[in-house]
Write a protein that holds these residues in place. Structure first.
Motif, mmCIF file in Angstrom:
data_model
loop_
_atom_site.group_PDB
_atom_site.id
_atom_site.type_symbol
_atom_site.label_atom_id
_atom_site.label_comp_id
_atom_site.label_asym_id
_atom_site.label_seq_id
_atom_site.Cartn_x
_atom_site.Cartn_y
_atom_site.Cartn_z
ATOM 1 N N ILE A 132 33.732 -86.733 90.435
ATOM 2 C CA ILE A 132 34.303 -85.517 91.027
ATOM 3 C C ILE A 132 33.315 -85.044 92.087
ATOM 4 O O ILE A 132 32.139 -84.806 91.776
ATOM 5 C CB ILE A 132 34.436 -84.410 89.969
ATOM 6 C CG1 ILE A 132 35.315 -84.860 88.803
ATOM 7 C CG2 ILE A 132 34.947 -83.120 90.594
ATOM 8 C CD1 ILE A 132 35.154 -84.005 87.546
ATOM 9 N N VAL A 133 33.789 -84.930 93.327
ATOM 10 C CA VAL A 133 32.901 -84.426 94.381
ATOM 11 C C VAL A 133 33.372 -83.044 94.798
ATOM 12 O O VAL A 133 34.559 -82.832 95.065
ATOM 13 C CB VAL A 133 32.898 -85.353 95.619
ATOM 14 C CG1 VAL A 133 31.914 -84.843 96.661
ATOM 15 C CG2 VAL A 133 32.545 -86.776 95.209
ATOM 16 N N ASP A 134 32.449 -82.114 94.803
ATOM 17 C CA ASP A 134 32.779 -80.764 95.245
ATOM 18 C C ASP A 134 31.829 -80.386 96.382
ATOM 19 O O ASP A 134 30.619 -80.307 96.188
ATOM 20 C CB ASP A 134 32.635 -79.778 94.078
ATOM 21 C CG ASP A 134 33.337 -78.472 94.382
ATOM 22 O OD1 ASP A 134 34.575 -78.445 94.334
ATOM 23 O OD2 ASP A 134 32.651 -77.486 94.694
ATOM 24 N N TRP A 135 32.390 -80.196 97.563
ATOM 25 C CA TRP A 135 31.557 -79.877 98.723
ATOM 26 C C TRP A 135 31.235 -78.400 98.718
ATOM 27 O O TRP A 135 32.123 -77.567 98.551
ATOM 28 C CB TRP A 135 32.289 -80.210 100.029
ATOM 29 C CG TRP A 135 32.949 -81.541 100.035
ATOM 30 C CD1 TRP A 135 34.269 -81.794 99.979
ATOM 31 C CD2 TRP A 135 32.309 -82.821 100.094
ATOM 32 N NE1 TRP A 135 34.515 -83.143 99.988
ATOM 33 C CE2 TRP A 135 33.317 -83.804 100.056
ATOM 34 C CE3 TRP A 135 30.970 -83.243 100.148
ATOM 35 C CZ2 TRP A 135 33.062 -85.165 100.085
ATOM 36 C CZ3 TRP A 135 30.701 -84.602 100.179
ATOM 37 C CH2 TRP A 135 31.735 -85.541 100.155
ATOM 38 N N LYS A 136 29.978 -78.081 98.912
ATOM 39 C CA LYS A 136 29.557 -76.684 99.000
ATOM 40 C C LYS A 136 28.969 -76.452 100.386
ATOM 41 O O LYS A 136 28.157 -77.260 100.864
ATOM 42 C CB LYS A 136 28.490 -76.372 97.939
ATOM 43 C CG LYS A 136 28.988 -76.508 96.501
ATOM 44 C CD LYS A 136 29.992 -75.420 96.170
ATOM 45 C CE LYS A 136 30.431 -75.469 94.717
ATOM 46 N NZ LYS A 136 31.668 -74.699 94.479
ATOM 47 N N THR A 137 29.366 -75.334 100.984
ATOM 48 C CA THR A 137 28.869 -75.056 102.329
ATOM 49 C C THR A 137 27.894 -73.878 102.354
ATOM 50 O O THR A 137 27.450 -73.464 103.421
ATOM 51 C CB THR A 137 30.044 -74.777 103.294
ATOM 52 O OG1 THR A 137 30.833 -73.721 102.758
ATOM 53 C CG2 THR A 137 30.904 -76.009 103.465
ATOM 54 N N GLY A 138 27.580 -73.331 101.183
ATOM 55 C CA GLY A 138 26.548 -72.298 101.109
ATOM 56 C C GLY A 138 25.184 -72.920 101.363
ATOM 57 O O GLY A 138 24.950 -74.086 101.043
ATOM 58 N N ALA A 139 24.279 -72.124 101.944
ATOM 59 C CA ALA A 139 22.961 -72.688 102.305
ATOM 60 C C ALA A 139 22.021 -72.772 101.123
ATOM 61 O O ALA A 139 21.059 -73.544 101.136
ATOM 62 C CB ALA A 139 22.346 -71.837 103.410
ATOM 63 N N ARG A 140 22.260 -71.960 100.102
ATOM 64 C CA ARG A 140 21.348 -71.956 98.948
ATOM 65 C C ARG A 140 21.890 -72.811 97.823
ATOM 66 O O ARG A 140 23.057 -72.699 97.460
ATOM 67 C CB ARG A 140 21.178 -70.531 98.432
ATOM 68 C CG ARG A 140 20.154 -69.734 99.200
ATOM 69 C CD ARG A 140 19.796 -68.492 98.450
ATOM 70 N NE ARG A 140 20.965 -67.932 97.748
ATOM 71 C CZ ARG A 140 20.967 -66.763 97.154
ATOM 72 N NH1 ARG A 140 19.883 -66.023 97.169
ATOM 73 N NH2 ARG A 140 22.039 -66.315 96.530
ATOM 74 N N VAL A 141 21.017 -73.633 97.250
ATOM 75 C CA VAL A 141 21.428 -74.450 96.101
ATOM 76 C C VAL A 141 21.008 -73.690 94.844
ATOM 77 O O VAL A 141 19.817 -73.446 94.642
ATOM 78 C CB VAL A 141 20.753 -75.835 96.132
ATOM 79 C CG1 VAL A 141 21.238 -76.681 94.953
ATOM 80 C CG2 VAL A 141 21.044 -76.542 97.457
ATOM 81 N N PRO A 142 21.963 -73.301 93.989
ATOM 82 C CA PRO A 142 21.598 -72.554 92.768
ATOM 83 C C PRO A 142 20.782 -73.434 91.826
ATOM 84 O O PRO A 142 20.840 -74.671 91.907
ATOM 85 C CB PRO A 142 22.939 -72.210 92.139
ATOM 86 C CG PRO A 142 23.962 -72.477 93.173
ATOM 87 C CD PRO A 142 23.397 -73.518 94.078
ATOM 88 N N PRO A 143 20.030 -72.822 90.923
ATOM 89 C CA PRO A 143 19.278 -73.615 89.942
ATOM 90 C C PRO A 143 20.226 -74.500 89.129
ATOM 91 O O PRO A 143 21.370 -74.107 88.868
ATOM 92 C CB PRO A 143 18.637 -72.561 89.044
ATOM 93 C CG PRO A 143 18.688 -71.294 89.822
ATOM 94 C CD PRO A 143 19.843 -71.388 90.749
#
Lengths: 273, 709
Positions: A132-143
Motif C-alpha cells: 500500500i503506497v500513500d503519498w504525503k505532501t506535508g514537509a514534516r515526517v511524523p515520528p
C-alpha cells in the motif's frame, strides 16, 4: 439521533471519533457542515491542499498510462509540485510490484458496519508482496510511533487483508502486506509498516471497539484535550478558542468518501421561463 | 433474441432476471410499478453473491437520483468485502474521463493552452462565463432586442442548444440552420436564430482560448477524443464488465452511443426501459433511440401491468390516457374510476389550497394514511404556493417537505445576511447595501433581534455605508426597546467589521464568509449559533464563492483586471451565479407530505397512496416552456433536417406530453387522485388547459353514465 445503519466508517471518521466524540457526532451523525476556518492562514492552507490534490491526480494519471514527460510539462506553473514529481519519479514507484491500482476504494464489514479505505496506490504480485503506497505532501515526517498508531495505518492494512482477494487472486496473507508512507516533500523519505496475523487481530479488536463505541454511544462528549480543537472547524460551536497556526498543522490528504456523482446539466430541473 | 412476456405476480418477476446466466445481456421493458428496478436490484445482488468483483460492475443512469435505490441497497448489503460498485451518469463519466486524459486530448481539440490544467465549469460558472464571453457582442450588435425575456434566460437557452448538439451529436455550427429550417417564420425570427448561432460559436471560441470546459464541450471531447484512446477504453472496459442501465428511455443519444460501443465487450448487461416514459426530452432524452440497444441483448423480457394501482386508479389511468390518444373513441369502462377521483371546484386559489390542506388532514387523521404516502403536485411550484400550503399543513400539525432540486442561494436568509455583511465590510466595492437589507442581516446575525428592532437599528445607525456604535443611538427609549444586551452584540459585530476594514479587508470573499461565520456569527449570542441550517447555507455559499474564485484566479492568467470578490457579490445579486444550488445536504424528513413539481416527483420513482394535482386549469401541465431560442424536438436525433414544425405538431405534442404524464403519475399512485381546481389561478387568470379539458370530459361521461343508471 442514532448513527445510520448504512454508515460507512473510514480512517477519517474513526480518527475524528478518537480525537473528539462530539466532532464525530457533528460531522457524521448530524452531518453538520460548518464553514469556520481550520487554520488562521486560510489561503496558504488552501494552496497547500490543492497542491496535494494536484500531485495525487498526476500520480493517478501516470498509473493509467499517461507518459511521465507529458505530465511533467504541465508543471511549469508550480515548482514545488514539480519537485515532488521528481521525487516520485526518482524514488516513488520503481521497486513496486507490477500489478498496480491507483485511487482504488475497498470495503469490508466490521461490527455490523462497512469499513472503507481509498488507496492512493496498491501494488500487488499474486503470491508475492501487496504494498500500500500513500503519498504525503506535508514537509514534516511524523515520528514512526505516531504513524504506527494512526488510524490510517490500521484501517488500510486491515481492509486490504479482508477485501483485496479479487485483486490478488486469493486471500492476501497479512504478512505479505506492507503499508508505505512516502513523503515526497521531505526528500522522498519512506516510513514502512509490515503486517502480521497477530497485528491484524490486535487492529481488528481496536477497530471493533472504536466502531462499537462510536455507533452505540449514548452521548458524544467534547474532548478534554482542548489542543485538539485548534484545527477543528466546529470550535466556535463548542466555544473553544481560535483557529490554529498553519506552522503546527500536519497536512493530511483528503478523506476517503463514498464516490458521489457530480451535479451537471442532467440534474437541472425544468424551470419556468 | 427471444421474447418472453410476463404477467407473473410482481414478487416473482425478479426471479426471471436472477434465473438468467451471469453472462447474459437482457433487455427488460415494462411500465412504472411493474417491478423493473426490483429486478435490477436482484440482478446486482446476484452478481455480488456470485463473486463478481464489485469494481467491474457499473450502474449507468440518466440522472443521479435514479441510482439512489441501487446505492441504498448496496449500503445496506451486509457481509460483503471487496471493491465498490460505481454509479455513473454520462456527465460524470465524461468529466472524469476527460479530466484524467486531458493532456492527451487537449491539443488536438484546439485548446490554446494544452499543457495547462483544464477548468471545468459548474452550472453556475458556465452562466457567468457565458455572460462574460458574449455580452459585449450582444450589446454591441443589439442581439435579441425583440425577445422579451431576461438576458440570463436567453443565455441559458444558448447553452441548452450547445448541450443538445453535444448529446445528439451534431456540430454546434448547425444549431442556427436547424432551427431556421424548422421554425424560421419571419425575418426577425431568422435573425434571432442567427444571433443564437453566433453567440454559441463565440462562447466555444472563448472556452477554447481559456481552457474552460462547459458540459457540452466535455461531452463532445469524451465522445470524439477520449473514447478513441486505448488507455481510456481499457479503463472503461474494466469498469463496465457488468453493466446495469436503468431508465435508459430518459437518457440521450450520446449515452446510447456510448453504451452501443460498450455492450459488445460487456460480460453481462441488464438494460431497463420504462414504457411510456421519456419525460426528460428537454434534457435530450430520446426514448425511441434507446430502443437501438435492444439489438445488443441476448433476450428481451417484458414486465406487464403495474402492481401498484388499485382498480379505480387503473381505470382512471386508462380513461385519461384513452381520451388523449384517440379523442373520438368511446371510453372503456372496464371498471369505475370514480372511487379513485376526488375533486372540488373553487373560485379562488387560496380556497383551493385550504381544501387541499383539509383533505390531507382527513387522510392522515381519519384514514391513517402516512404523510410520506401523500404527494402534492403542480406543474411548477411557486414560492407562494409552497409557502401557503406548508403553512396551512403546519397549522394542522402535518409535516411537509418541499423539494425543489435547486434554489438560488440569495433566497436563503443566512446567505443574504452574509452577502450584505460582505458589502458592508468592503467599502472599496462602492456597493453599499440598502438599509432594508442591513436590517435583515442584523436580524439574521444577532440572536433575539426581531425585524422591527433590527430596522430601528439600521434606520438610525446605518449611515453612509457604515454602522455607527450603539451608544450613538441617542433616544433612551429606543435603547431600552432594543435592550443593551442586543446592543452589545450589535457592537461586537460592528467592531469586527470595522477591524476588518481597518486591516485592509481580504481579497477572497469565501475566506471573509468563513471568518465572520467562525469568529462572530456562530458564537453564542449570535444568529447562527447552533443553527445547522444556517451553517449548511453558509457552507454552500462558501463553496460557491470559492469555486468562483478558483475559476477566476485561473482566468487571471488571461485577464488580470478582474475584481473577484466584488464581481461575485454583484453576480449573486443579479441571479447569474449561485442560482442552481443542489440542497443535497438537507436531511429530509422522509415521513412528511411531499410538495413537488410533477416531473421532480416522477424522477424520484417512488409510488404513493394519494396524489393531489393542483392548478389543473394551468396550461403548464401540457404545454412546453416558452423558449424562443431553442427547441427540444427540432434539435433531437429523430428530426428530419428539412422538416417544418407546425402548430399541429405542437398540439399533438401537448396531447402526447400530457398522456405520458397521466400514465406516469397514475402508475405511481396506489389509491386515489385529488384534483385541486380554482377558477382563478394564483395570479388571477382563468385557466383552461388541456388537463382541465380532459378531466371535464371524464366527469361529464361519468355523470351521463350515472344518469343512465
Amino acid at each position: 439521533m442514532p448513527l445510520d445503519a448504512d454508515f460507512a466508517f473510514s480512517q477519517g471518521s474513526l480518527s475524528d471519533y478518537a480525537d473528539c466524540a462530539r466532532r464525530f457526532e457533528l460531522r457524521y451523525i448530524q452531518r453538520l457542515r460548518y464553514p469556520a476556518l481550520e487554520v488562521a492562514q486560510a489561503l496558504e492552507y488552501e494552496r497547500r491542499t490543492r497542491q496535494g490534490a494536484r500531485f495525487h491526480k498526476l500520480v493517478q494519471q501516470h498509473a493509467l498510462g499517461i507518459p511521465a514527460d507529458i505530465l511533467a510539462q504541465s508543471l511549469q506553473d508550480d515548482a514545488e509540485v514539480a519537485r515532488w514529481w521528481q521525487q516520485y519519479r526518482a524514488r516513488g514507484s520503481a521497486d513496486l510490484p507490477p500489478r498496480r491500482h491507483a485511487e482504488i476504494p475497498l470495503q469490508t464489514q466490521l461490527g455490523g458496519y462497512r469499513l472503507l479505505a481509498k488507496y492512493d496506490l496498491l501494488a500487488l504480485e499474486p503470491g508475492g508482496a501487496a504494498i500500500i503506497v500513500d503519498w504525503k505532501t506535508g514537509a514534516r515526517v511524523p515520528p514512526r510511533q505516531s504513524l504506527a498508531r494512526r488510524m490510517q495505518t490500521l484501517v488500510y492494512r486491515y481492509v486490504l487483508a479482508r477485501a483485496g482477494a479479487h485483486l490478488y487472486g486469493a486471500p492476501i496473507p497479512p504478512e505479505r502486506i506492507q503499508m508505505r508512507y512516502v513523503y515526497v516533500a521531505a526528500a522522498g523519505e519512506r516510513v514502512s509498516f509490515d503486517y502480521s496475523r497477530e497485528q491484524m487481530q490486535a487492529d481488528e479488536a481496536l477497530l471493533l471497539t472504536t466502531i462499537k463505541a462510536a455507533s452505540a454511544a449514548k452521548a458524544y462528549p467534547l474532548t478534554p484535550q482542548e489542543s485538539r480543537c485548534r484545527f477543528c472547524s466546529y470550535r466556535s460551536l463548542c466555544g473553544r478558542g481560535e483557529a490554529g497556526d498553519l506552522a503546527e498543522f500536519e497536512f493530511e490528504e483528503e478523506e476517503a468518501q463514498e464516490e458521489a456523482l457530480s451535479v451537471d446539466f442532467a440534474d437541472v430541473e425544468e424551470v419556468e421561463f | 433474441m427471444s421474447a418472453l412476456d410476463s404477467e407473473r405476480p410482481a414478487a416473482l418477476r425478479p426471479q426471471q432476471i436472477t434465473a438468467a446466466a451471469l453472462d447474459e445481456k437482457i433487455w427488460l421493458e415494462g411500465g412504472a410499478g411493474s417491478g423493473k428496478t426490483s429486478a435490477g436490484l436482484a440482478r446486482l445482488r446476484q452478481l455480488l453473491a456470485a463473486g463478481v468483483a464489485a469494481d467491474s460492475i457499473a450502474l449507468f443512469v440518466p440522472q443521479r437520483s435514479l441510482a439512489e435505490p441501487y446505492l441504498q441497497a448496496l449500503r445496506a448489503e451486509s457481509g460483503y468485502s471487496g471493491g465498490i460498485v460505481r454509479a455513473y451518469t454520462l456527465g460524470s463519466l465524461a468529466r472524469q474521463t476527460v479530466e484524467t486524459f486531458w493532456f492527451l486530448i487537449a491539443e488536438g481539440a484546439g485548446f490554446a493552452q494544452p499543457q495547462a490544467l483544464p477548468n471545468f465549469l459548474s452550472l453556475e460558472l458556465v452562466q457567468y462565463f457565458m455572460t462574460r464571453a458574449i455580452e459585449p457582442l450582444v450589446l454591441e450588435r443589439e442581439y435579441f432586442h425583440s425577445v422579451r425575456i431576461e438576458r440570463a434566460r436567453l443565455y441559458s437557452q444558448i447553452l441548452d442548444n450547445m448541450n443538445k448538439a453535444a448529446l445528439v451529436g451534431f456540430p454546434i455550427s448547425e444549431i442556427g440552420s436547424r432551427l431556421k429550417a424548422a421554425l424560421g417564420g419571419g425575418i426577425e425570427q431568422a435573425h434571432i436564430f442567427d444571433d443564437a448561432q453566433t453567440c454559441a460559436l463565440e462562447f466555444r471560441r472563448y472556452c477554447l482560448a481559456h481552457n474552460l470546459l462547459d458540459f457540452s464541450l466535455y461531452v463532445q471531447l469524451f465522445r470524439e477524443r477520449a473514447l478513441m484512446l486505448p488507455a481510456a477504453r481499457a479503463r472503461l472496459s474494466r469498469r463496465f464488465r457488468h453493466v446495469i442501465v436503468d431508465n435508459v428511455e430518459e437518457d440521450n443519444p450520446a449515452s446510447h452511443a456510448f453504451l452501443e460501443q460498450l455492450l459488445p465487450g460487456c460480460q453481462s448487461a441488464l438494460i431497463i426501459y420504462d414504457s411510456d416514459a421519456g419525460f426528460r426530452r428537454f434534457l435530450g432524452a430520446d426514448p425511441e433511440n434507446a430502443r437501438r440497444l435492444r439489438q445488443y441483448c441476448d433476450r428481451a423480457l417484458h414486465f406487464g401491468t403495474s402492481q401498484v394501482m388499485s382498480a379505480g386508479v387503473s381505470a382512471l389511468s386508462a380513461q385519461l390516457s384513452q381520451h388523449l390518444s384517440e379523442a373520438d373513441a368511446p371510453l372503456e369502462r372496464e371498471s369505475d374510476a370514480a372511487p379513485a377521483l376526488h375533486w372540488e371546484a373553487h373560485r379562488f386559489h387560496p380556497q383551493m389550497v385550504d381544501w387541499v390542506a383539509r383533505q390531507i388532514a382527513e387522510l392522515i387523521e381519519e384514514r391513517g394514511i402516512k404523510p410520506r404516502d401523500i404527494v402534492v403536485l403542480a406543474p411548477f411550484l411557486s414560492d407562494v404556493l409552497r409557502f401557503s400550503l406548508r403553512e396551512r399543513l403546519a397549522k394542522r400539525g402535518i409535516r411537509a417537505r418541499s423539494h425543489r432540486p435547486s434554489r438560488a442561494l440569495r433566497e436563503e436568509p443566512a446567505a443574504r445576511a452574509l452577502l450584505t455583511l460582505a458589502r458592508l465590510a468592503h467599502p472599496r466595492w462602492e456597493y453599499a447595501p440598502a438599509a432594508f437589507d442591513v436590517a435583515l442581516a442584523l436580524m439574521a446575525g444577532i440572536a433575539g433581534l426581531d425585524f422591527l428592532r433590527a430596522k430601528l437599528l439600521a434606520d438610525t445607525l446605518y449611515q453612509r455605508g457604515r454602522l455607527l456604535p450603539f451608544h450613538q443611538l441617542r433616544s433612551a427609549a429606543a435603547q431600552d426597546r432594543i435592550t443593551f444586551a442586543i446592543g452589545e452584540r450589535y457592537d461586537q459585530l460592528r467592531a469586527w467589521l470595522d477591524a476588518y476594514i481597518e486591516a485592509g479587508g481580504s481579497d477572497a470573499i469565501d475566506i471573509f464568509f468563513r471568518r465572520i461565520f467562525g469568529e462572530v456569527l456562530s458564537r453564542a449570542g449570535f444568529g447562527f449559533y447552533g443553527d445547522a441550517a444556517a451553517g449548511n447555507t453558509a457552507m454552500n455559499l462558501v463553496d460557491s464563492a470559492r469555486g468562483f474564485r478558483w475559476s477566476l484566479e485561473f482566468m487571471r492568467r488571461y485577464d488580470d483586471s478582474l475584481d473577484l470578490a466584488a464581481d461575485y457579490a454583484r453576480m449573486v445579486d443579479r441571479g447569474v451565479i449561485a442560482n442552481f444550488y443542489l440542497r443535497d445536504w438537507v436531511a429530509e424528513d422522509e415521513d412528511s407530505v411531499l410538495i413537488a413539481p410533477a416531473y421532480t416527483f416522477l424522477l424520484g420513482n417512488r409510488p404513493v397512496d394519494y396524489q393531489f394535482w393542483l392548478d389543473i386549469g394551468s396550461e403548464a401541465w401540457s404545454r412546453r416552456l416558452y423558449q424562443p431560442l431553442t427547441h427540444p424536438h427540432v434539435l433531437s436525433r429523430g428530426w428530419q433536417p428539412q422538416a417544418v414544425w407546425t402548430d399541429a405538431d405542437e398540439a399533438a405534442l401537448n396531447r402526447q406530453t400530457l398522456r405520458r404524464l397521466f400514465l406516469a403519475l397514475t402508475r405511481r399512485c396506489r389509491r386515489g387522485v385529488y384534483l385541486g381546481y380554482s377558477e382563478l389561478s394564483e395570479s388571477g387568470y382563468e385557466g383552461r388547459g388541456l388537463l382541465l379539458e380532459c378531466i371535464q370530459a371524464l366527469l361529464r361521461a361519468a355523470a351521463r353514465e350515472s344518469a343512465d343508471v
